[in-house]
Every structure is written in structure tokens, then in C-alpha cells.
Design a protein around this motif. Structure first.
Motif, mmCIF file in Angstrom:
data_model
loop_
_atom_site.group_PDB
_atom_site.id
_atom_site.type_symbol
_atom_site.label_atom_id
_atom_site.label_comp_id
_atom_site.label_asym_id
_atom_site.label_seq_id
_atom_site.Cartn_x
_atom_site.Cartn_y
_atom_site.Cartn_z
ATOM 1 N N ASP A 371 -8.096 -18.875 -3.044
ATOM 2 C CA ASP A 371 -8.113 -17.452 -3.375
ATOM 3 C C ASP A 371 -6.848 -16.815 -2.811
ATOM 4 N N PRO A 372 -6.178 -15.953 -3.574
ATOM 5 C CA PRO A 372 -4.961 -15.309 -3.060
ATOM 6 C C PRO A 372 -5.167 -14.573 -1.739
ATOM 7 N N PHE A 373 -6.388 -14.087 -1.472
ATOM 8 C CA PHE A 373 -6.637 -13.442 -0.177
ATOM 9 C C PHE A 373 -6.315 -14.382 0.995
ATOM 10 N N MET A 374 -6.418 -15.714 0.733
ATOM 11 C CA MET A 374 -6.161 -16.689 1.783
ATOM 12 C C MET A 374 -4.689 -16.722 2.176
ATOM 13 N N LEU A 375 -3.854 -16.018 1.418
ATOM 14 C CA LEU A 375 -2.419 -15.970 1.708
ATOM 15 C C LEU A 375 -2.030 -14.681 2.434
ATOM 16 N N ALA A 376 -3.030 -13.914 2.867
ATOM 17 C CA ALA A 376 -2.727 -12.658 3.572
ATOM 18 C C ALA A 376 -1.900 -12.914 4.826
ATOM 19 N N THR A 377 -2.217 -13.984 5.542
ATOM 20 C CA THR A 377 -1.440 -14.309 6.747
ATOM 21 C C THR A 377 -0.007 -14.658 6.381
ATOM 22 N N ASP A 378 0.186 -15.322 5.231
ATOM 23 C CA ASP A 378 1.539 -15.660 4.778
ATOM 24 C C ASP A 378 2.351 -14.388 4.513
ATOM 25 N N VAL A 379 1.672 -13.375 3.950
ATOM 26 C CA VAL A 379 2.340 -12.089 3.716
ATOM 27 C C VAL A 379 2.817 -11.503 5.044
ATOM 28 N N ALA A 380 1.935 -11.511 6.034
ATOM 29 C CA ALA A 380 2.302 -10.981 7.349
ATOM 30 C C ALA A 380 3.443 -11.778 7.965
ATOM 31 N N LEU A 386 11.352 -11.148 8.931
ATOM 32 C CA LEU A 386 12.359 -10.104 8.720
ATOM 33 C C LEU A 386 12.516 -9.208 9.946
ATOM 34 N N GLY A 387 11.754 -9.512 11.026
ATOM 35 C CA GLY A 387 11.903 -8.772 12.271
ATOM 36 C C GLY A 387 10.830 -7.756 12.544
ATOM 37 N N VAL A 388 9.856 -7.626 11.650
ATOM 38 C CA VAL A 388 8.762 -6.685 11.884
ATOM 39 C C VAL A 388 7.776 -7.314 12.877
ATOM 40 N N PRO A 389 7.351 -6.600 13.923
ATOM 41 C CA PRO A 389 6.402 -7.175 14.895
ATOM 42 C C PRO A 389 5.132 -7.669 14.207
ATOM 43 N N PHE A 390 4.645 -8.827 14.643
ATOM 44 C CA PHE A 390 3.502 -9.437 13.949
ATOM 45 C C PHE A 390 2.273 -8.542 13.983
ATOM 46 N N ARG A 391 2.024 -7.862 15.094
ATOM 47 C CA ARG A 391 0.831 -7.023 15.137
ATOM 48 C C ARG A 391 0.902 -5.953 14.058
ATOM 49 N N GLU A 392 2.113 -5.469 13.768
ATOM 50 C CA GLU A 392 2.290 -4.486 12.711
ATOM 51 C C GLU A 392 2.140 -5.134 11.336
ATOM 52 N N THR A 393 2.721 -6.325 11.170
ATOM 53 C CA THR A 393 2.633 -6.992 9.861
ATOM 54 C C THR A 393 1.188 -7.370 9.535
ATOM 55 N N HIS A 394 0.406 -7.666 10.574
ATOM 56 C CA HIS A 394 -1.008 -8.008 10.359
ATOM 57 C C HIS A 394 -1.732 -6.824 9.714
ATOM 58 N N HIS A 395 -1.457 -5.623 10.205
ATOM 59 C CA HIS A 395 -2.088 -4.422 9.636
ATOM 60 C C HIS A 395 -1.580 -4.149 8.222
ATOM 61 N N ILE A 396 -0.311 -4.422 7.982
ATOM 62 C CA ILE A 396 0.253 -4.212 6.640
ATOM 63 C C ILE A 396 -0.419 -5.147 5.643
ATOM 64 N N ALA A 397 -0.555 -6.413 6.026
ATOM 65 C CA ALA A 397 -1.222 -7.375 5.139
ATOM 66 C C ALA A 397 -2.667 -6.964 4.907
ATOM 67 N N GLY A 398 -3.310 -6.433 5.917
ATOM 68 C CA GLY A 398 -4.678 -5.953 5.776
ATOM 69 C C GLY A 398 -4.780 -4.822 4.769
ATOM 70 N N ARG A 399 -3.759 -3.939 4.721
ATOM 71 C CA ARG A 399 -3.773 -2.847 3.747
ATOM 72 C C ARG A 399 -3.573 -3.382 2.324
ATOM 73 N N CYS A 400 -2.831 -4.505 2.222
ATOM 74 C CA CYS A 400 -2.667 -5.143 0.911
ATOM 75 C C CYS A 400 -4.003 -5.686 0.417
ATOM 76 N N VAL A 401 -4.770 -6.286 1.327
ATOM 77 C CA VAL A 401 -6.105 -6.781 0.980
ATOM 78 C C VAL A 401 -6.980 -5.618 0.525
ATOM 79 N N ALA A 402 -6.941 -4.540 1.294
ATOM 80 C CA ALA A 402 -7.768 -3.381 0.957
ATOM 81 C C ALA A 402 -7.377 -2.797 -0.405
ATOM 82 N N LYS A 403 -6.081 -2.770 -0.699
ATOM 83 C CA LYS A 403 -5.619 -2.215 -1.975
ATOM 84 C C LYS A 403 -6.103 -3.062 -3.150
ATOM 85 N N SER A 404 -6.017 -4.388 -2.994
ATOM 86 C CA SER A 404 -6.472 -5.253 -4.086
ATOM 87 C C SER A 404 -7.975 -5.127 -4.302
#
Length: 466
Positions: A371-380, A386-404
Motif C-alpha cells: 500500500d502506498p501508505f507504507m511509503l510514508a516513512t520514505d517521504v519523510a 534535503l536537510g529538514v529535521p526528521f521530527r519535522e518531516t515525520h509530521h509532514i509525511a503524516g499530513r500527506c497521509v491525512a490528505k490522501s
């Protein structure tokens, strides 16, 4: 209830002190011949070694030893040929063999066999010799199972499947990564079993009933003849120690826990809801009512036998916990758990090997379960690079899950504009992250699920097998 005196104590190795008979039920309750008879070979070999040592120290003559050895080999042939006749007063394998020896060579010479020896040392010597050989057989069977695992992991390395935590789809993995997870668990079991063998393979022979041997018997010579690595150095400890049985039961309980978890995964994967594998008919059964059923009974029995193995261990530990030092008859309760444990473990390994060797993999069902949701960690992780702190990228990927979820579409179908609306730092090639093969191959550190890492695991595991 039968009255005491109906069964005589005459003929028993301990009968000289007793003038009355023994209750027939007590005779049956006390006897172990029904199960310890399978140790006939160990008992005879131990008796030959003991008689040889007595001849060396001059306690019996060389002529007597030759006759004893000849007679014991005759007894051995009877056992091996299935012709040995167990009689009513044969309470254990020691009594039976010595009684038959007397019938063959005469009681006068046969009566010298036991000079300076106690059944306390004899029984535990037989047990250690028997268990030693069974451990070696189990070792070989377990190594064969691990070899099947590495073989399938190598040949089926291209199959992808969901990896699970909490039984929820988590990240893509290779089927081989799942196989190898149990390969290393079973290899740890092999190593622990070999450590256990070191403590099993020590000789108690020559320790007497508890205080030692008065005839200066050569314990090292007997140990060498019987294939022991060393002797037990304290006579009181030697006759009462059953830690080697307990340790083997503990080992088997842990091993069966691994087998049970392995079986549970395959049971789940074989259901119609998953359909990742198909269990061969040889290890399945049907239903007496529902003709469509294809039940994974082999796997379910493996799972169930784990409880049986733990029961062996816990029951015997409770038997031992309150015993005073040296030999007590309670220790007879070590026999049946040990014997049944060996059979349970050996049968289970061979069944597991058969199931794994014959099961059919359905890679298309495994791939469809991704399932593409299984790639949420890959998105983060892409943003992290690219230099974004992981704790921040984790929340960003979570918003992508919520949007889908909000839009009711898979996450990989979000447009680049929708992703950049969530966070402008998404690169223009972010959609390339939604590839399962790329996700798996990215896990290239040692121990990971990339092709190169799994091939390295296979190489390491095979080297451990020797």
C-alpha cells in the motif's frame, strides 16, 4: 486394592534388606522399565566400561570381565533384535540387563558387575549418554532447516511483501528478509544447543551412591571409553544433578517458542484474506463438514506443541525445587519429560522442514498487499536528506497521509501541487519516492532488506553453519 506382599521384593537390586513383599501397585508406581528400556544400549555400554575399570583395579579378574563383556554383548543383541523379554520384577533397565546377564553367564559372575557401583550414578550416566546423542541428532535436523531457509531466501529474493508491526502493514520488505529473520533465530538456537551439550557430556560414573568409589576406580578411563568430554568432580553433585535435563527442557521451550511464532506467521499468510502462501496437502487437512476447507494443521500443531514443551520444563522444575541434596526418587520424574521433549522437538523440526520445503509462494498476492501508505516513512526520509529535521518531516509525511485519506485516494496519487501545498520544500521529483522496489533497496545498511544486504546475511548465516 491388592494387599502388600502380593509382589515379592526378591530379585530386586535393593531387596536384601526387605523380608516382606511389595504392593503390586507400588511396584508399578516405582517401575520405570516402560520408558527407560529405550536406553538399553547406553546401560550396557556403561556396564562394560565399569566392569573394565574394575578389572583394571583388580576388583574383578580379567577372566570375569571377559565373560561379563561377552554376556552383555549377548544381551545387547537381544535388545537390538527385538527378542529381549522383560519380566515382572524388571523394575528398570538396570535390573533387566543384570538379571538377563545372570541367566546367560551365571549369577555368580554377573553378581560382580555392580561391584562399587550405585544405580544413582548408573541412571544418570545412561541419561547423559542418551541425551547427548539425541542432541546431536536434533542439531543436525535444525541445521538442515536453516539450510532450507537460506536456500529459499536466495532463490526467492525478488519477491516483495508487506512487513508488519502490531500486525499492521508497516514497510515493504523482501520475503527473504522475513525468512532470514527466523534463520538467525534458529541459528541462535543451534548455538545454545551446542552450549547445552557441553554440560550434558560429563561423566558421573565412578561416584557411587553419593560419597564416591572405594576401589580407586579410573573415572577418566571410563569417561573416555564412553565418549564424555570430562568427569563431574563432586560425587554428591554428580548423582543428584539434573540441571542438564532442565537446561535442555529450557532450550527446547525457547526453540519451540520460535517455531510457534514462525508457524503463526505462516498460518496468517496462508489465509484467504492474505493468500501469500499455499501449504502443501501433505501438511494440511480438510473439514468433515465443509469440503472447501484447507486447514494448516501441521502449522497449528507446531504452535500447540510449544505449550507442551513449556509444560515439560515447568513441571520438572517444580519437582526439583524442594528436593534435599543428593539422590531422591523424585528425580525419576526427569525421564518422561526428557524423552517426550526429545520426540516433540525432533518431530517438530522435521515437520517444519517439510512445510517450508513444499510451500508455494504467491508473489502476486504479496505485491498486491503493498500500500502506498507504507511509503510514508520514505517521504519523510526524502525531506530529511534535503536537510529538514526528521521530527519535522515525520509530521509532514503524516499530513500527506491525512490528505490522501481526506480525498479518498492512495497517497501516491496526490499531485505534486497538492504535496507542495502541504510543504513547499518537497522537490519536483518527490513522486519518484512511491516505488516499492526503491524503498526496499534503500535499506542497504547491514541487516536491512535490500538485495545486497540479504545476500550478505545469507553468506554470514551459511558461514555460521560451517
Amino acid at each position: 486394592m491388592a494387599a502388600p506382599g502380593d509382589a515379592p521384593s526378591e530379585g530386586m537390586l535393593w531387596g536384601g534388606r526387605f523380608t516382606g513383599g511389595i504392593d503390586p501397585l507400588m511396584h508399578q508406581y516405582n517401575a520405570s522399565i516402560s520408558y527407560d528400556s529405550r536406553l538399553f544400549k547406553e546401560d550396557i555400554l556403561g556396564s562394560i566400561a565399569f566392569a573394565r575399570a574394575n578389572a583394571k583395579s583388580g576388583i574383578i579378574s580379567n577372566d570375569d570381565f571377559v565373560e561379563i563383556e561377552r554376556g552383555l554383548h549377548e544381551v545387547l543383541k537381544e535388545w537390538e533384535g527385538g527378542h529381549f523379554v522383560i519380566k515382572s520384577n524388571d523394575e528398570d533397565i538396570h535390573t533387566a540387563n543384570e538379571r538377563r546377564l545372570g541367566e546367560i553367564i551365571g549369577k555368580n559372575i554377573a553378581g560382580k558387575l555392580h561391584t562399587g557401583r550405585s544405580r544413582n550414578e548408573q541412571v544418570v550416566c545412561d541419561m547423559r549418554m542418551w541425551l547427548r546423542e539425541r542432541i546431536r541428532e536434533i542439531d543436525s535436523q535444525l541445521v538442515a532447516l536453516v539450510k532450507v531457509i537460506t536456500g529459499r531466501a536466495e532463490s526467492e529474493i525478488d519477491y516483495l511483501m508487506p512487513g508488519y508491526t502490531h500486525l499492521q502493514r508497516a514497510q515493504p520488505i523482501r520475503f527473504s528478509q522475513w525468512l532470514m529473520s527466523f534463520g538467525f533465530a534458529f541459528m541462535n538456537d543451534v548455538e545454545r544447543l551446542r552450549e547445552c551439550l557441553k554440560r550434558v557430556n560429563k561423566s558421573p560414573l565412578g561416584c557411587g551412591a553419593l560419597a564416591g568409589n572405594v576401589f580407586n576406580i579410573d573415572r577418566e578411563m571410563m569417561a573416555k571409553e564412553l565418549g564424555f568430554d570430562d568427569i563431574l568432580w563432586n560425587s554428591m553433585n554428580a548423582v543428584s544433578d539434573r540441571d542438564f535435563v532442565t537446561e535442555f527442557l529450557q532450550w527446547g521451550s525457547l526453540f519451540m517458542q520460535h517455531i510457534s511464532r514462525w508457524a503463526e506467521d505462516l498460518i496468517i499468510y496462508s489465509t484467504q484474506e492474505f493468500g501469500f502462501i499455499y501449504i502443501a496437502d501433505a501438511y494440511s487437512t480438510g473439514s468433515s463438514l465443509m469440503p472447501q476447507k484447507h486447514n494448516p494443521d501441521g502449522l497449528e500443531l507446531l504452535r500447540g506443541k510449544a505449550g507442551r514443551a513449556f509444560g515439560h520444563m515447568s513441571g520438572f522444575m517444580m519437582t526439583q525445587k524442594g528436593l534435599p541434596s543428593t539422590y531422591n526418587k523424585d528425580l525419576q520424574e526427569s525421564w518422561e519429560p526428557m524423552l517426550d521433549h526429545v520426540k516433540t522437538i525432533s518431530d517438530s523440526i522435521q515437520i517444519a522442514n517439510g512445510i517450508l520445503s513444499t510451500l508455494t509462494i504467491r508473489p502476486e498476492r504479496m505485491l498486491a498487499a503493498l500500500d502506498p501508505f507504507m511509503l510514508a516513512t520514505d517521504v519523510a526520509e526524502r525531506l530529511t536528506k534535503l536537510g529538514v529535521p526528521f521530527r519535522e518531516t515525520h509530521h509532514i509525511a503524516g499530513r500527506c497521509v491525512a490528505k490522501s485519506e481526506e480525498l479518498g485516494i492512495p497517497m501516491n496519487e496526490l499531485t505534486l501541487e497538492q504535496l507542495k501545498a502541504i510543504d513547499s520544500r518537497f522537490p519536483d521529483d518527490i513522486k519518484e519516492i512511491f516505488k516499492y522496489e526503491s524503498s526496499v533497496e534503500a535499506k542497504s545498511a547491514r541487516g536491512g532488506t535490500s538485495r545486497s544486504s540479504i545476500l550478505e546475511q545469507i553468506k554470514v548465516l551459511r558461514a555460521m553453519l560451517g
